[in-house]
Design a protein around this motif. Structure first.
Motif, PDB file in Angstrom:
ATOM      1  N   PRO A  83       0.826  -1.220   0.000  1.00  0.00           N
ATOM      2  CA  PRO A  83       0.000   0.000   0.000  1.00  0.00           C
ATOM      3  C   PRO A  83       0.854   1.263   0.000  1.00  0.00           C
ATOM      4  O   PRO A  83       1.952   1.287   0.561  1.00  0.00           O
ATOM      5  N   ALA A  84       0.330   2.305  -0.610  1.00  0.00           N
ATOM      6  CA  ALA A  84       1.043   3.585  -0.631  1.00  0.00           C
ATOM      7  C   ALA A  84       0.991   4.270   0.733  1.00  0.00           C
ATOM      8  O   ALA A  84       1.951   4.926   1.142  1.00  0.00           O
ATOM      9  N   ASP A  85      -0.122   4.143   1.423  1.00  0.00           N
ATOM     10  CA  ASP A  85      -0.259   4.754   2.750  1.00  0.00           C
ATOM     11  C   ASP A  85       0.722   4.107   3.727  1.00  0.00           C
ATOM     12  O   ASP A  85       0.748   2.871   3.855  1.00  0.00           O
ATOM     13  N   PRO A  86       1.531   4.886   4.430  1.00  0.00           N
ATOM     14  CA  PRO A  86       2.558   4.298   5.315  1.00  0.00           C
ATOM     15  C   PRO A  86       1.995   3.380   6.390  1.00  0.00           C
ATOM     16  O   PRO A  86       2.566   2.316   6.666  1.00  0.00           O
ATOM     17  N   ASP A  87       0.881   3.777   7.016  1.00  0.00           N
ATOM     18  CA  ASP A  87       0.313   2.937   8.068  1.00  0.00           C
ATOM     19  C   ASP A  87      -0.223   1.629   7.500  1.00  0.00           C
ATOM     20  O   ASP A  87      -0.041   0.557   8.097  1.00  0.00           O
ATOM     21  N   GLN A  88      -0.886   1.722   6.363  1.00  0.00           N
ATOM     22  CA  GLN A  88      -1.400   0.505   5.746  1.00  0.00           C
ATOM     23  C   GLN A  88      -0.263  -0.380   5.262  1.00  0.00           C
ATOM     24  O   GLN A  88      -0.335  -1.617   5.375  1.00  0.00           O
TER      25      GLN A  88
END
Length: 272
Positions: A83-88
């Motif tokens: 995923p691009a989102d760091p948390d995801q």
């Protein structure tokens, strides 16, 4: 860049994980399907280790399915499995590691405990792609190979029961992790989904698995599969394979073209 090459076992779930990543990203690649037990010298020359999968990518021999996916993400970033989102992304990698450690080894031990008493089925799963001479050699060595596999994977009734419990715990945990989207992280297919589904494939046996069994499932495995077939993780794995497994990106060398044609014929026959 040379065409990537994958050294694999056809029916291994960690090998399926790497193979699925190549296919998902539509990376043309050559596959070398090895025979368990006879693979050691080949793989050790490349990596100094004895396990597959091994991917030769841009001149480097990469061992371990997670490292293979990490390398593929760098070289072939689209479609992305991270995923691009760091948390995801962090959560997807945590789940990949969890299933690698808490599901993969245990489901392997459990399933092999069930199928090793059925050498004909084991040969059909792992050796049917090989030449007649290689199949004969494996058949002659199968009693010894079975002993070695039990020792290396610590397979006995007690450890198999622990493995069964760990597998079911991982499946229960997967059910809890599922998001409203139907995916494990966010709202799209990621490395977490690929890993969980691939590592559950020896139990679930999705129709889309690329190497078809050419012998009937042993009755104990049929009973186990039937018993867990209503589990949400089992149904999710079937759906994930159906929606995301896609077509092979294997480059058809002369040997693989023969195997692909043969497997298609067997699938048509067993589908009647």
């Amino acid at each position: 860049m040379d065409t990537p090459e994958l050294w694999q076992f056809t029916s291994s779930h960690f090998n399926e994980k790497a193979r699925w990543a190549l296919d998902f990203k539509r990376v043309p690649h050559i596959r070398h399907s090895l025979i368990p037990g006879f693979h050691v010298a080949t793989v050790k020359r490349m990596t100094g280790k004895t396990h597959v999968p091994v991917l030769k990518l841009d001149g480097n021999a990469i061992s371990d399915s997670s490292k293979i996916i990490e390398a593929l993400e760098r070289v072939y970033p689209e479609p992305a499995l991270y995923p691009a989102d760091p948390d995801q992304r962090r959560r997807a990698l945590e789940l990949e590691d969890f299933y690698d450690e808490e599901l993969g080894p245990y489901i392997r031990r459990w399933i092999f405990h069930v199928i090793l008493p059925y050498p004909k089925f084991v040969r059909a799963a792992f050796v049917s792609h090989a030449s007649p001479a290689a199949q004969l050699a494996q058949r002659a060595m199968s009693p010894l190979i079975g002993v070695v596999m039990r020792r290396q994977m610590d397979i006995n009734p007690a450890t198999a029961e622990v493995a069964r419990s760990k597998t079911m715990a991982a499946m229960d945990g997967l059910e809890r992790e599922l998001q409203p989207s139907g995916y494990l992280v966010g709202d799209r297919f990621t490395v977490a989904d690929l890993t969980a589904a691939a590592l559950l494939s020896p139990l679930v046996r999705p129709p889309e698995f690329p190497y078809k069994a050419v012998a009937p499932l042993p009755e104990p495995l049929v009973k186990i599969r039937d018993a867990v077939s209503t589990h949400p993780a089992f149904r999710w794995t079937l759906q994930t394979y159906r929606e995301h497994r896609g077509e092979s990106a294997e480059v058809a060398t002369e040997a693989s073209a023969f195997r692909i044609k043969r497997d298609a014929s067997r699938t048509a026959t067993t589908g009647r």
